[in-house]
Enzyme design. Sequence first.
Site, mmCIF file in Angstrom:
data_model
loop_
_atom_site.group_PDB
_atom_site.id
_atom_site.type_symbol
_atom_site.label_atom_id
_atom_site.label_comp_id
_atom_site.label_asym_id
_atom_site.label_seq_id
_atom_site.Cartn_x
_atom_site.Cartn_y
_atom_site.Cartn_z
ATOM 1 N N SER A 31 -13.218 -4.388 1.843
ATOM 2 C CA SER A 31 -14.215 -3.732 0.979
ATOM 3 C C SER A 31 -15.643 -4.164 1.310
ATOM 4 O O SER A 31 -16.426 -4.485 0.416
ATOM 5 C CB SER A 31 -13.922 -4.005 -0.498
ATOM 6 O OG SER A 31 -12.645 -3.529 -0.848
ATOM 7 N N PRO A 32 -16.033 -4.169 2.600
ATOM 8 C CA PRO A 32 -17.399 -4.568 2.946
ATOM 9 C C PRO A 32 -18.446 -3.553 2.482
ATOM 10 O O PRO A 32 -19.646 -3.849 2.510
ATOM 11 C CB PRO A 32 -17.357 -4.670 4.473
ATOM 12 C CG PRO A 32 -16.281 -3.710 4.876
ATOM 13 C CD PRO A 32 -15.244 -3.810 3.793
ATOM 14 N N LEU A 33 -17.974 -2.388 2.038
ATOM 15 C CA LEU A 33 -18.877 -1.384 1.457
ATOM 16 C C LEU A 33 -18.742 -1.350 -0.070
ATOM 17 O O LEU A 33 -19.125 -0.375 -0.712
ATOM 18 C CB LEU A 33 -18.593 -0.003 2.050
ATOM 19 C CG LEU A 33 -18.836 0.112 3.558
ATOM 20 C CD1 LEU A 33 -18.401 1.472 4.082
ATOM 21 C CD2 LEU A 33 -20.306 -0.141 3.878
ATOM 22 N N ARG A 40 -16.240 -0.967 -1.991
ATOM 23 C CA ARG A 40 -15.411 0.171 -2.397
ATOM 24 C C ARG A 40 -16.239 1.447 -2.558
ATOM 25 O O ARG A 40 -16.004 2.264 -3.446
ATOM 26 C CB ARG A 40 -14.635 -0.137 -3.673
ATOM 27 C CG ARG A 40 -13.742 -1.368 -3.545
ATOM 28 C CD ARG A 40 -12.782 -1.488 -4.705
ATOM 29 N NE ARG A 40 -12.065 -2.757 -4.679
ATOM 30 C CZ ARG A 40 -11.011 -3.034 -3.930
ATOM 31 N NH1 ARG A 40 -10.540 -2.120 -3.121
ATOM 32 N NH2 ARG A 40 -10.433 -4.216 -3.984
ATOM 33 N N GLY A 41 -17.219 1.591 -1.674
ATOM 34 C CA GLY A 41 -18.022 2.803 -1.645
ATOM 35 C C GLY A 41 -19.333 2.723 -2.389
ATOM 36 O O GLY A 41 -20.193 3.603 -2.228
ATOM 37 N N HIS A 44 -0.583 -12.177 0.898
ATOM 38 C CA HIS A 44 -1.574 -11.304 0.261
ATOM 39 C C HIS A 44 -2.355 -12.026 -0.841
ATOM 40 O O HIS A 44 -3.472 -11.639 -1.171
ATOM 41 C CB HIS A 44 -0.855 -10.083 -0.314
ATOM 42 C CG HIS A 44 -1.695 -8.848 -0.350
ATOM 43 N ND1 HIS A 44 -1.166 -7.587 -0.320
ATOM 44 C CD2 HIS A 44 -3.023 -8.668 -0.425
ATOM 45 C CE1 HIS A 44 -2.142 -6.690 -0.375
ATOM 46 N NE2 HIS A 44 -3.276 -7.325 -0.442
ATOM 47 N N TYR A 95 0.840 -1.193 0.000
ATOM 48 C CA TYR A 95 0.000 0.000 0.000
ATOM 49 C C TYR A 95 0.882 1.253 0.000
ATOM 50 O O TYR A 95 1.472 1.621 1.015
ATOM 51 C CB TYR A 95 -0.923 0.013 1.207
ATOM 52 C CG TYR A 95 -1.904 -1.134 1.269
ATOM 53 C CD1 TYR A 95 -2.237 -1.865 0.137
ATOM 54 C CD2 TYR A 95 -2.511 -1.491 2.474
ATOM 55 C CE1 TYR A 95 -3.142 -2.919 0.197
ATOM 56 C CE2 TYR A 95 -3.426 -2.534 2.537
ATOM 57 C CZ TYR A 95 -3.734 -3.253 1.399
ATOM 58 O OH TYR A 95 -4.629 -4.290 1.470
#
Length: 333
Positions: free
Chosen positions: A209-211, A213-214, A130, A56
């Site tokens: 990313s439980p949303l 990615r928005g 990863h 990252y």
Amino acid sequence: MIYRNLGSTDEKLSALGLGCMGMSFAYGPANDDESVKVLHRALDLGINFWDTADMYGNGANELLLSRVLKEHRNKVFLATKFGFRFRSNKASDSNSPNTYFDGSPEYVKQAVEASLRRLDVDVIDLYYAHRVDPQVPIEETVGAMADLVKQGKVRYLGLSEASPESIRRANAVHPIMALQSEYSLLTRGVEGKILDTIREFKMSLVPYSPLARGLVTDTFKVDTLDENDFRRTLPRYQGENLDNNLHLKSELQELASHKGITMAQLALAWVLNQGDDILPIPGTRKIHRLEENVKAVDVVLSQEELHSITVILEKYPNVGERYNEGAMRLVNN
């Protein structure tokens, strides 16, 4: 905050962790000072489970976390990941040909030392591969990771985006405490065989990313994304897939509004509802979004509401792939 055990251990982790990737990588320009404020606020809110990775920002995110860990190491259960490497010094996202994956034992040893140095810590609480390297037997990768446990550099081991077979083979070498995988209202590929295998081995599922990615938030708009935001390149943010997802979002928003919560809180509550062995790690760079997300742990979804969500998801199935073709080749190996 409520707390859940990591796998079969007695470690108590906040049911909502904090994914730190976006503070340094993939979503446009970074603001380290603001991100440090978010990290401090996360501690105030009882979020003790922080997730980063060496890729990252090409190490920048680990360095960022070190600024807070120096004074608060005992308050944080720290997870990081290794394996993605850059072909040049220019950092780019994991969909790019500029990156490749290295799960070799030699690189495991090299990567952990670099992460420990950047994080400025003596030990990493949870160390993930990863991805699973299709060119390296998983037994060799995990064997090298297990050596790090023996050396006291790592406490627990995890995998990311691994298949049931890889999970089994890895556990035959050393206990694996967590599988990190994308999991949300829009991404449910872990349900079935993968989640069953996780539970067979008494592991935790750590959804990133439980949303989506928005996508499943009230404020998301594609046309406001930074020009360097990698979401612009993803299939589910384009064309007919995007049209499908905006319709899905609209109906979820209506359900959330009727319940008196935000769509992000609805989405996180749904993930949390899937089992006490699930520890989602939504990311944010803004304190008010962090505070919004945390309230999801108090949301109770009735069976009727869960059914309504399922009906909406079945109505709009064409959500699109979550990564480009190249990156998808490293998923569920």
